[in-house]
Write a protein that holds these residues in place. Structure first.
Motif, PDB file in Angstrom:
ATOM      1  N   ASP A   6      11.936 -50.976  68.197  1.00  0.00           N
ATOM      2  CA  ASP A   6      11.783 -52.005  67.173  1.00  0.00           C
ATOM      3  C   ASP A   6      12.401 -51.556  65.852  1.00  0.00           C
ATOM      4  OD1 ASP A   6      10.615 -53.899  68.746  1.00  0.00           O
ATOM      5  OD2 ASP A   6       8.557 -53.428  68.166  1.00  0.00           O
ATOM      6  N   GLN A   7      12.301 -50.283  65.552  1.00  0.00           N
ATOM      7  CA  GLN A   7      12.932 -49.777  64.343  1.00  0.00           C
ATOM      8  C   GLN A   7      14.454 -49.925  64.412  1.00  0.00           C
ATOM      9  OE1 GLN A   7      12.762 -45.498  63.463  1.00  0.00           O
ATOM     10  NE2 GLN A   7      12.268 -46.026  61.337  1.00  0.00           N
ATOM     11  N   GLN A  29      10.013 -64.629  59.579  1.00  0.00           N
ATOM     12  CA  GLN A  29       9.097 -65.581  60.208  1.00  0.00           C
ATOM     13  C   GLN A  29       8.757 -65.123  61.627  1.00  0.00           C
ATOM     14  OE1 GLN A  29      10.441 -69.403  61.954  1.00  0.00           O
ATOM     15  NE2 GLN A  29       9.222 -70.368  60.349  1.00  0.00           N
ATOM     16  N   LEU A  30       7.476 -64.925  61.886  1.00  0.00           N
ATOM     17  CA  LEU A  30       6.997 -64.546  63.212  1.00  0.00           C
ATOM     18  C   LEU A  30       6.202 -65.709  63.790  1.00  0.00           C
ATOM     19  CD1 LEU A  30       6.465 -62.441  65.475  1.00  0.00           C
ATOM     20  CD2 LEU A  30       4.451 -61.709  64.166  1.00  0.00           C
ATOM     21  N   ILE A  36       4.327 -58.431  66.236  1.00  0.00           N
ATOM     22  CA  ILE A  36       3.903 -57.886  64.956  1.00  0.00           C
ATOM     23  C   ILE A  36       4.542 -56.524  64.671  1.00  0.00           C
ATOM     24  CG2 ILE A  36       1.810 -56.753  65.823  1.00  0.00           C
ATOM     25  CD1 ILE A  36       2.104 -58.776  62.544  1.00  0.00           C
ATOM     26  N   GLY A  37       4.813 -55.727  65.717  1.00  0.00           N
ATOM     27  CA  GLY A  37       5.440 -54.429  65.511  1.00  0.00           C
ATOM     28  C   GLY A  37       6.833 -54.556  64.921  1.00  0.00           C
ATOM     29  N   LEU A  38       7.624 -55.476  65.453  1.00  0.00           N
ATOM     30  CA  LEU A  38       8.964 -55.700  64.911  1.00  0.00           C
ATOM     31  C   LEU A  38       8.884 -56.225  63.491  1.00  0.00           C
ATOM     32  CD1 LEU A  38      12.024 -55.829  65.144  1.00  0.00           C
ATOM     33  CD2 LEU A  38      11.793 -58.047  66.288  1.00  0.00           C
ATOM     34  N   LEU A  39       7.918 -57.111  63.213  1.00  0.00           N
ATOM     35  CA  LEU A  39       7.758 -57.635  61.860  1.00  0.00           C
ATOM     36  C   LEU A  39       7.452 -56.505  60.880  1.00  0.00           C
ATOM     37  CD1 LEU A  39       7.644 -60.107  60.009  1.00  0.00           C
ATOM     38  CD2 LEU A  39       5.212 -60.315  60.571  1.00  0.00           C
ATOM     39  N   ARG A  40       6.565 -55.593  61.266  1.00  0.00           N
ATOM     40  CA  ARG A  40       6.265 -54.446  60.398  1.00  0.00           C
ATOM     41  C   ARG A  40       7.517 -53.614  60.125  1.00  0.00           C
ATOM     42  NH1 ARG A  40       1.100 -53.135  64.131  1.00  0.00           N
ATOM     43  NH2 ARG A  40      -0.464 -54.420  63.065  1.00  0.00           N
TER      44      ARG A  40
END
Length: 367
Positions: A6-7, A29-30, A36-40
């Motif tokens: 994801d990083q 936008q999620l 949620i991990g990718l959003l973080r």
């Protein structure tokens, strides 16, 4: 916390796809809580770049309630008060589609879908976001997504990141000979099982896609001359507006669908009757991602399947227009048809056979 994958994906999205710069505004936008991990990771990377994230997290069941109950007045107010003013201040947009149930909105009525399309999606997304931001949209892997792809969960995750983190600069170079040919082409023919269709693209604009607007990516698109489309075409499984179609077959005369057959004729007829443009075509594209082999009921992946084409019902894109206007844009995918450019066969099944186009075959791109 978030994964190393994801990083990597967050860095690729912000630096390569959105080309985000210091001080710029980006909407993250999620849709669905699964990503949620990718959003973080996106938020952290945005702040590390000294840019400004504007975070939106939407629950898919709440969105279903809004879709089912929303009318013209509701969506017009939502756009005016909330989304449109915010979108006008964005330099970039990242949309993560992380729903665990792709059929969540299957029971939303035609009237409600039209109200959303006319008074929210069109002004906020099609007119403002698409035309005035560096945007990218993607799906996020899940057990449900893996099930639709008919893969074990871990194998699907490996496939997902491999497809998304493809070397798009290499793909960009490999597309150039095909784009050059298409810019000089008048007539395109697709011939295969259940498919024999032709149309003109003379003078049309061709747009190569290599990770700037979709992740995963890998397509080269334009639009057909509307009245030139004639013949019949068979499409792979698809989902549209939450409704699944195991197959779709269309018969076309002078650019208009005059007959059809599908696994759900009632729903298909409703979609085709949306407006006059819904029975005409607003896009034609080559799918060119060498990692993506089979349909998985997700158009962001399916339209990129190597050896495929999509001849899209509905609205055109302003960047490659043909004048078709509609409230729908349905990227139906035809896999493995032979392709003829002005009578010359350049692709046999899923394999390019013209010498200058062989660099687009998976064995070349992935060597």
């Amino acid at each position: 916390m978030y994964s190393n994958e994801d990083q990597q994906l967050a860095k690729k999205i912000l630096n390569y796809s959105c080309e985000l710069q210091e001080g710029q505004n980006v909407m993250l936008q999620l849709v669905g809580l699964n990503g949620i991990g990718l959003l973080r990771a996106l938020v952290e990377e945005t702040r590390a770049m000294n840019a400004h994230p504007f975070v939106q997290i939407e629950d898919t069941e709440i969105q279903r309630v809004l879709a089912e109950t929303g009318d013209k007045a509701f969506w017009k107010n939502q756009a005016k008060v909330d989304q449109l003013p915010l979108m006008k201040n964005m330099d970039a947009f990242v949309g993560i589609r992380a729903s665990l149930n792709i059929y969540e909105q299957a029971n939303v009525s035609k009237k409600a879908n039209k109200a959303y399309a006319d008074y929210f999606a069109d002004p906020v997304h099609f007119k403002e976001r698409v035309n005035n931001t560096n945007w990218v949209v993607l799906r996020y892997p899940s057990e449900a997504f893996a099930m639709n792809a008919r893969m074990p969960t871990q194998k699907f995750r490996e496939f997902y990141y491999k497809a998304c983190l493809l070397d798009y600069s290499e793909l960009e170079e490999a597309m150039k000979p095909l784009q050059s040919r298409l810019e000089e082409t008048d007539k395109i023919q697709l011939k295969g099982e259940g498919t024999d269709i032709e149309f003109s693209v003379k003078g049309q604009t061709w747009i190569p896609c290599f990770g700037k607007r979709n992740i995963p990516d890998g397509e080269l698109f334009s639009s057909p001359i509307r009245s030139s489309v004639n013949g019949h075409i068979s499409y792979a499984p698809s989902v549209y507006q939450g409704k699944p179609f195991e197959f779709v077959k269309l018969e076309v005369r002078d650019g208009v669908v005059i007959d059809f057959e599908s696994s759900d004729d009632e729903s298909l007829e409703e979609i085709l009757d949306t407006d006059a443009g819904a029975r005409q075509f607003g896009e034609f594209s080559f799918g060119l991602n060498p990692i993506i082999e089979e349909p998985m009921y997700d158009i962001l992946f399916d339209e990129k399947i190597y050896g495929s084409n999509h001849l899209t019902l509905g609205n055109d894109y302003e960047i490659a227009p043909n004048g078709n206007e509609s409230n729908i844009h349905w990227d139906l995918v035809c896999i493995g048809a032979d392709v003829y450019l002005d009578g010359e066969k350049v692709r046999e099944g899923r394999t390019f056979i013209a010498d200058d186009l062989k660099g687009l075959n998976p064995e070349k791109l992935l060597q």
